[in-house]
Design a protein around this motif. Structure first.
Motif, PDB file in Angstrom:
ATOM      1  N   ARG A 289     -21.153  53.421 -27.826  1.00  0.00           N
ATOM      2  CA  ARG A 289     -19.967  54.178 -27.383  1.00  0.00           C
ATOM      3  C   ARG A 289     -20.445  55.262 -26.437  1.00  0.00           C
ATOM      4  O   ARG A 289     -21.395  55.967 -26.749  1.00  0.00           O
ATOM      5  CB  ARG A 289     -19.264  54.768 -28.606  1.00  0.00           C
ATOM      6  CG  ARG A 289     -18.258  55.862 -28.377  1.00  0.00           C
ATOM      7  CD  ARG A 289     -16.933  55.369 -27.861  1.00  0.00           C
ATOM      8  NE  ARG A 289     -16.248  54.464 -28.776  1.00  0.00           N
ATOM      9  CZ  ARG A 289     -15.177  53.724 -28.396  1.00  0.00           C
ATOM     10  NH1 ARG A 289     -14.713  53.794 -27.163  1.00  0.00           N
ATOM     11  NH2 ARG A 289     -14.605  52.925 -29.266  1.00  0.00           N
TER      12      ARG A 289
ATOM     13  N   ASP B 102     -14.240  48.338 -35.761  1.00  0.00           N
ATOM     14  CA  ASP B 102     -14.682  47.280 -34.828  1.00  0.00           C
ATOM     15  C   ASP B 102     -16.160  46.930 -35.013  1.00  0.00           C
ATOM     16  O   ASP B 102     -16.681  46.070 -34.302  1.00  0.00           O
ATOM     17  CB  ASP B 102     -14.479  47.736 -33.369  1.00  0.00           C
ATOM     18  CG  ASP B 102     -13.010  47.817 -32.967  1.00  0.00           C
ATOM     19  OD1 ASP B 102     -12.158  47.395 -33.775  1.00  0.00           O
ATOM     20  OD2 ASP B 102     -12.722  48.293 -31.856  1.00  0.00           O
TER      21      ASP B 102
ATOM     22  N   ASP C 223     -12.443  53.997 -34.962  1.00  0.00           N
ATOM     23  CA  ASP C 223     -12.331  52.665 -34.350  1.00  0.00           C
ATOM     24  C   ASP C 223     -13.681  51.938 -34.370  1.00  0.00           C
ATOM     25  O   ASP C 223     -13.747  50.730 -34.587  1.00  0.00           O
ATOM     26  CB  ASP C 223     -11.827  52.821 -32.906  1.00  0.00           C
ATOM     27  CG  ASP C 223     -11.680  51.500 -32.181  1.00  0.00           C
ATOM     28  OD1 ASP C 223     -10.805  50.708 -32.580  1.00  0.00           O
ATOM     29  OD2 ASP C 223     -12.440  51.243 -31.225  1.00  0.00           O
TER      30      ASP C 223
HETATM   31 MG    MG Z   1     -12.911  49.429 -30.305  1.00  0.00          MG
END
Ligand code: MG
Ligand code: IPE
Ligand code: IPE
Ligand code: MG
Length: 324
Positions: free
Chosen positions: A98, A93, A89
């Motif tokens: 993260r 994105d 992801d």
């Molecule tokens: Mg995302």
């Protein structure tokens, strides 16, 4: 608060069982990623070491009646699928943060991130297939396929200002709620509960997952990066039309063109965020998230009783105060 903090509500013995289960899952995850040598192992290890709430393994454990090896394998497999999708992801994105740290894509490059995600996914199915339950493997593999389909639909819908609430919820189901549901189903199934209980816990996971993704999408606009560990406004920059945006476009259609024209201008995007926050769409999205959360709690009535069910209820309730 973190999902595992719900354990503080229980007696020492009950708390010990679930906490010991979570610790055993952590050990399995550690063993799995350390099996990979070189930079790939380093990349997979970095995403594991960065933490995460371990919400999905907790759902497996609380949907199960015991913490024997098949249940621990399922809990570990579900977290590995989740970690794989996060690593992938963040490529899709173009996210740089993260779990409070640079993403694998940012630290090691997109190619390594794709390989790391593939490795984690392969390990998830190796782990689950060791239970010898082909039905469990089939259930998780269908959900894993749906995750990538959800991401594909999201990319296809980027900057589409006509996205409806139903379009959005379909994506949330594929991307998030189906994994919550399968976590609950696998815990129930692999600890020997019958089909009815498996389905009831799956329905609980579905509603909880929808509520969770809506709250996460609200946090993209309102969250404190120091707490969420993710860059604020990532969805806006990617043109992901989330529920607060769908509702904002209904209330203030003139925001629409600015989503597109401001995409590469941070100051301009800050103005869009201010207008979205001012039009009441955050409250509207929160109400819908609360409705799904209440539905999840009501569905627990059809699930087997016991302290695990009580903790699932607390977990659902605590989700609304996520990061508070
Ligand atoms: Mg995302
Ligand atoms: C992030 O999930 C992806 C979404 C479904 C919104 P989590 O918020 O559970 O991520 P970690 O595992 O705690 O980092
Ligand atoms: C979450 O998507 C679901 C996945 C399949 C990873 P998001 O893009 O909303 O998740 P975050 O906000 O990056 O954690
Ligand atoms: Mg998000």
């Amino acid at each position: 608060m973190k999902p595992a903090d719900i354990l503080s509500w229980r007696s020492a013995a009950q708390r010990h069982r679930v906490a010991a289960g979570l610790a055993a899952v952590e050990e399995r995850l550690q063993r799995t990623v350390s099996a990979l040598p070189g930079r790939l192992g380093e990349a997979a290890g970095s995403t594991l070491a960065a933490g995460g709430k371990r919400l999905r393994p907790l759902l497996v454990l609380l949907s199960a009646r015991h913490t024997r090896p098949p249940v621990l394998r399922a809990a570990s497999a579900v977290e590995l699928v989740h970690m794989a999708t996060l690593v992938h992801d963040d490529v899709l994105d173009q996210a740089d943060l993260r779990r409070g740290l640079p993403t694998v894509a940012r630290s090691y490059g997109d190619q390594m991130a794709v390989s790391t995600g593939n490795f984690l996914l392969a390990q998830a199915f190796a782990e689950l297939s060791d239970t010898g339950d082909a039905g469990a493997v089939a259930d998780l593999s269908e959900v894993a396929w749906g995750l990538s389909e959800g991401e594909r639909l999201q990319a296809a819908d980027a900057f589409r200002l006509t996205v409806t609430v139903d379009d959005y919820l379909q994506r949330c189901r594929l991307k998030t709620a189906d994994l919550f549901a399968v976590a609950c189903r696998l815990g129930a199934r692999l600890s020997g509960l019958g089909d009815e209980n498996v389905a009831a816990l799956g329905a609980f996971g579905d509603s909880l997952g929808l509520s969770f993704q809506i709250l996460d999408d609200i946090l993209d606009l309102t969250g404190d990066e120091a707490v969420t560990g993710k860059r604020r406004g990532t969805d806006l920059r990617d043109g992901t039309v989330t529920l607060p945006i769908v509702l904002a476009l209904e209330a203030r259609p003139e925001i629409g063109p600015r989503l597109v024209t401001c995409r590469d201008n941070e100051t301009c995007l800050e103005g869009v965020v201010e207008d979205v926050l001012a039009c009441g769409s955050i409250e509207g999205a929160r109400t819908i998230a609360l409705d799904f959360m209440n539905k999840a709690r009501a569905l627990l009535g059809a699930c087997p009783g016991g302290f695990e069910r009580e903790l699932l209820d607390k977990l659902a309730g605590s989700m609304v105060d996520r990061y508070n």
